[in-house]
Design a protein around this motif. Structure first.
Motif, PDB file in Angstrom:
ATOM      1  N   ASP A 149      41.191  16.934  50.126  1.00 14.55           N
ATOM      2  CA  ASP A 149      40.952  18.342  50.450  1.00 14.55           C
ATOM      3  C   ASP A 149      40.963  19.169  49.156  1.00 14.55           C
ATOM      4  N   HIS A 150      39.836  19.835  48.844  1.00 13.96           N
ATOM      5  CA  HIS A 150      39.759  20.628  47.614  1.00 13.96           C
ATOM      6  C   HIS A 150      40.804  21.740  47.584  1.00 13.96           C
ATOM      7  N   ALA A 151      41.014  22.379  48.711  1.00 15.83           N
ATOM      8  CA  ALA A 151      41.988  23.469  48.760  1.00 15.83           C
ATOM      9  C   ALA A 151      43.386  22.946  48.437  1.00 15.83           C
ATOM     10  N   LEU A 152      43.706  21.765  48.948  1.00 15.26           N
ATOM     11  CA  LEU A 152      44.998  21.153  48.663  1.00 15.26           C
ATOM     12  C   LEU A 152      45.090  20.753  47.193  1.00 15.26           C
ATOM     13  N   ASP A 153      44.001  20.218  46.658  1.00 12.62           N
ATOM     14  CA  ASP A 153      43.959  19.906  45.225  1.00 12.62           C
ATOM     15  C   ASP A 153      44.324  21.135  44.399  1.00 12.62           C
ATOM     16  N   PHE A 154      43.732  22.264  44.771  1.00 12.29           N
ATOM     17  CA  PHE A 154      43.947  23.489  44.008  1.00 12.29           C
ATOM     18  C   PHE A 154      45.407  23.936  44.066  1.00 12.29           C
ATOM     19  N   LEU A 155      46.005  23.845  45.249  1.00 14.27           N
ATOM     20  CA  LEU A 155      47.408  24.247  45.391  1.00 14.27           C
ATOM     21  C   LEU A 155      48.322  23.378  44.522  1.00 14.27           C
ATOM     22  N   ILE A 156      48.069  22.070  44.541  1.00 15.56           N
ATOM     23  CA  ILE A 156      48.890  21.139  43.752  1.00 15.56           C
ATOM     24  C   ILE A 156      48.687  21.390  42.261  1.00 15.56           C
ATOM     25  N   ALA A 157      47.430  21.549  41.857  1.00 14.99           N
ATOM     26  CA  ALA A 157      47.136  21.765  40.434  1.00 14.99           C
ATOM     27  C   ALA A 157      47.749  23.069  39.933  1.00 14.99           C
ATOM     28  N   LYS A 158      47.718  24.106  40.762  1.00 14.57           N
ATOM     29  CA  LYS A 158      48.327  25.381  40.358  1.00 14.57           C
ATOM     30  C   LYS A 158      49.806  25.201  40.038  1.00 14.57           C
ATOM     31  N   GLU A 159      50.524  24.462  40.890  1.00 19.91           N
ATOM     32  CA  GLU A 159      51.946  24.221  40.646  1.00 19.91           C
ATOM     33  C   GLU A 159      52.163  23.375  39.396  1.00 19.91           C
ATOM     34  N   ALA A 160      51.306  22.380  39.203  1.00 17.27           N
ATOM     35  CA  ALA A 160      51.462  21.495  38.043  1.00 17.27           C
ATOM     36  C   ALA A 160      51.184  22.228  36.740  1.00 17.27           C
ATOM     37  N   LEU A 161      50.167  23.079  36.735  1.00 18.95           N
ATOM     38  CA  LEU A 161      49.817  23.810  35.516  1.00 18.95           C
ATOM     39  C   LEU A 161      50.828  24.899  35.186  1.00 18.95           C
ATOM     40  N   ALA A 162      51.644  25.263  36.167  1.00 13.47           N
ATOM     41  CA  ALA A 162      52.699  26.253  35.919  1.00 13.47           C
ATOM     42  C   ALA A 162      53.836  25.654  35.088  1.00 13.47           C
ATOM     43  N   ARG A 163      53.858  24.328  34.982  1.00 16.27           N
ATOM     44  CA  ARG A 163      54.876  23.652  34.185  1.00 16.27           C
ATOM     45  C   ARG A 163      54.331  23.366  32.784  1.00 16.27           C
ATOM     46  N   ASP A 164      55.224  23.388  31.797  1.00 12.26           N
ATOM     47  CA  ASP A 164      54.801  23.077  30.430  1.00 12.26           C
ATOM     48  C   ASP A 164      55.447  21.798  29.917  1.00 12.26           C
ATOM     49  N   ASP A 165      56.047  21.026  30.849  1.00  4.99           N
ATOM     50  CA  ASP A 165      56.764  19.822  30.427  1.00  4.99           C
ATOM     51  C   ASP A 165      56.174  18.552  31.025  1.00  4.99           C
ATOM     52  N   LEU A 166      54.918  18.621  31.484  1.00  2.00           N
ATOM     53  CA  LEU A 166      54.254  17.429  31.999  1.00  2.00           C
ATOM     54  C   LEU A 166      53.313  16.874  30.931  1.00  2.00           C
ATOM     55  N   ALA A 167      53.282  15.560  30.827  1.00  2.00           N
ATOM     56  CA  ALA A 167      52.428  14.924  29.827  1.00  2.00           C
ATOM     57  C   ALA A 167      50.962  14.953  30.239  1.00  2.00           C
ATOM     58  N   TYR A 168      50.709  14.993  31.545  1.00  2.00           N
ATOM     59  CA  TYR A 168      49.329  14.876  32.024  1.00  2.00           C
ATOM     60  C   TYR A 168      49.200  15.546  33.380  1.00  2.00           C
ATOM     61  N   VAL A 169      48.178  16.365  33.509  1.00  2.00           N
ATOM     62  CA  VAL A 169      47.784  16.916  34.799  1.00  2.00           C
ATOM     63  C   VAL A 169      46.282  16.663  34.934  1.00  2.00           C
ATOM     64  N   GLY A 170      45.898  15.835  35.895  1.00  2.00           N
ATOM     65  CA  GLY A 170      44.492  15.506  36.073  1.00  2.00           C
ATOM     66  C   GLY A 170      44.068  15.672  37.515  1.00  2.00           C
ATOM     67  N   MET A 171      42.841  16.137  37.708  1.00  2.00           N
ATOM     68  CA  MET A 171      42.331  16.333  39.064  1.00  2.00           C
ATOM     69  C   MET A 171      40.926  15.748  39.166  1.00  2.00           C
ATOM     70  N   ILE A 172      40.675  15.004  40.222  1.00  2.00           N
ATOM     71  CA  ILE A 172      39.362  14.423  40.425  1.00  2.00           C
ATOM     72  C   ILE A 172      38.363  15.527  40.746  1.00  2.00           C
ATOM     73  N   GLY A 173      37.145  15.382  40.235  1.00  2.00           N
ATOM     74  CA  GLY A 173      36.150  16.398  40.525  1.00  2.00           C
ATOM     75  C   GLY A 173      35.071  16.477  39.460  1.00  2.00           C
ATOM     76  N   SER A 174      34.307  17.546  39.510  1.00  2.00           N
ATOM     77  CA  SER A 174      33.149  17.744  38.641  1.00  2.00           C
ATOM     78  C   SER A 174      33.312  19.032  37.845  1.00  2.00           C
ATOM     79  N   LYS A 175      32.305  19.324  36.991  1.00  2.00           N
ATOM     80  CA  LYS A 175      32.305  20.590  36.248  1.00  2.00           C
ATOM     81  C   LYS A 175      32.249  21.774  37.210  1.00  2.00           C
ATOM     82  N   THR A 176      31.508  21.602  38.307  1.00  2.00           N
ATOM     83  CA  THR A 176      31.405  22.672  39.302  1.00  2.00           C
ATOM     84  C   THR A 176      32.753  22.931  39.958  1.00  2.00           C
TER      85      THR A 176
END
Length: 276
Positions: A183-210
């Motif tokens: 679910d793209h909407a769920l991806d976005f919610l998870i990524a938002k929380e992950a990007l709010a942290r500055d102590d993760l080595a990697y945050v990656g999300m499947i998808g395209s440039k669009t």
């Protein structure tokens, strides 16, 4: 891994073979160990003729044909290898105390392993779980669909939750978040929380440039500055044009390992600077 070690040790007498010291180039570093029984081995100290010699010597100790507990092996033409260094091997009969110490050592190492949280257990998520489960990382898979958590490797920790984004906070510092839900909407919610942290080595999300552009716009509407400098998307790079789940998993696994090592190395440098 501590479970397989315990199972091996329960099978009968064994010899602990440990690399005690290394000079020059060698297949593995000091501290690496393997176990040898009369019929099996557990783990490796580097393979090749060097390891065959160690196995033969360990079994000679088991059979009572020798009591020599140290071998200094040149890793050169003498044994058909070309590493060029020397390796000092220590051989120890596995007593109950030695076994307990090994199990404790392995459990401590497992507790210190980097954590990888895979959000989503669809085709790519499952392939990632299988790929990463073979490596020295702690793998957790988070899903909203109970049926998708069936059949994952036994070493993988599984979590069923209606709010996967709430589990981002549970990723240990230095860990990785791989976002591959259905679910793209769920991806976005998870990524938002992950990007709010500055102590993760990697945050990656499947998808395209669009999808990346859509996510940036969504973040901006949510009050985020919209920058995605810390987001890897698409995951797995762009050099290999193959979207089969197993290929994506192999590429992402390499990507994540590099990111975790870079983060750990940087943290070590920063820690050393702070101590000066």
């Amino acid at each position: 891994m501590s479970q397989t070690l315990t199972a091996f040790l329960s099978e009968g007498p064994a010899i602990l073979v440990e690399i005690e010291a290394v000079k020059g180039s060698s297949p593995r570093e000091a501290g690496t160990f393997m176990l040898v029984s009369a019929t099996r081995i557990w783990e490796t100290i580097g393979g090749g003729q060097f390891e065959y010699m160690a196995i033969d010597h360990a079994r000679a100790i088991l059979d009572g044909r020798t009591e020599i507990d140290v071998l200094d092996i040149p890793l050169g033409p003498e044994i058909g290898q070309c590493c060029g260094g020397r390796t000092l091997l220590r051989f120890t009969k596995v007593t109950e105390a030695v076994a307990d110490a090994l199990i404790t050592r392995m459990r401590k190492a497992e507790d210190q392993q980097p954590a990888v949280f895979i959000f989503g257990a669809g085709h790519v998520g499952k392939a990632l779980a299988n790929s990463l489960s073979l490596l020295p990382v702690s793998v957790s898979v988070i899903e909203t669909r109970r049926e998708e958590l069936i059949g994952l490797p036994g070493t993988v920790s599984t979590h069923l939750t209606p709010m996967p984004e709430a589990m981002v906070k549970d990723i240990p510092a230095g860990g990785a978040a791989i976002i591959v839900t259905h679910d793209h909407a769920l991806d976005f919610l998870i990524a938002k929380e992950a990007l709010a942290r500055d102590d993760l080595a990697y945050v990656g999300m499947i998808g395209s440039k669009t999808k990346r552009a859509t996510f940036a716009n969504w973040l901006a509407r949510e009050g985020h500055d919209g920058t995605l400098d810390n987001l890897v998307m698409p995951i797995g790079g762009t050099l290999v044009k193959d979207k089969r789940p197993a290929i994506i998993a192999a590429l992402v696994t390499s990507e994540v390992l590099h990111a975790i090592q870079r983060f750990a190395a940087l943290a070590q440098v920063q820690s050393g600077s702070a101590l000066r």
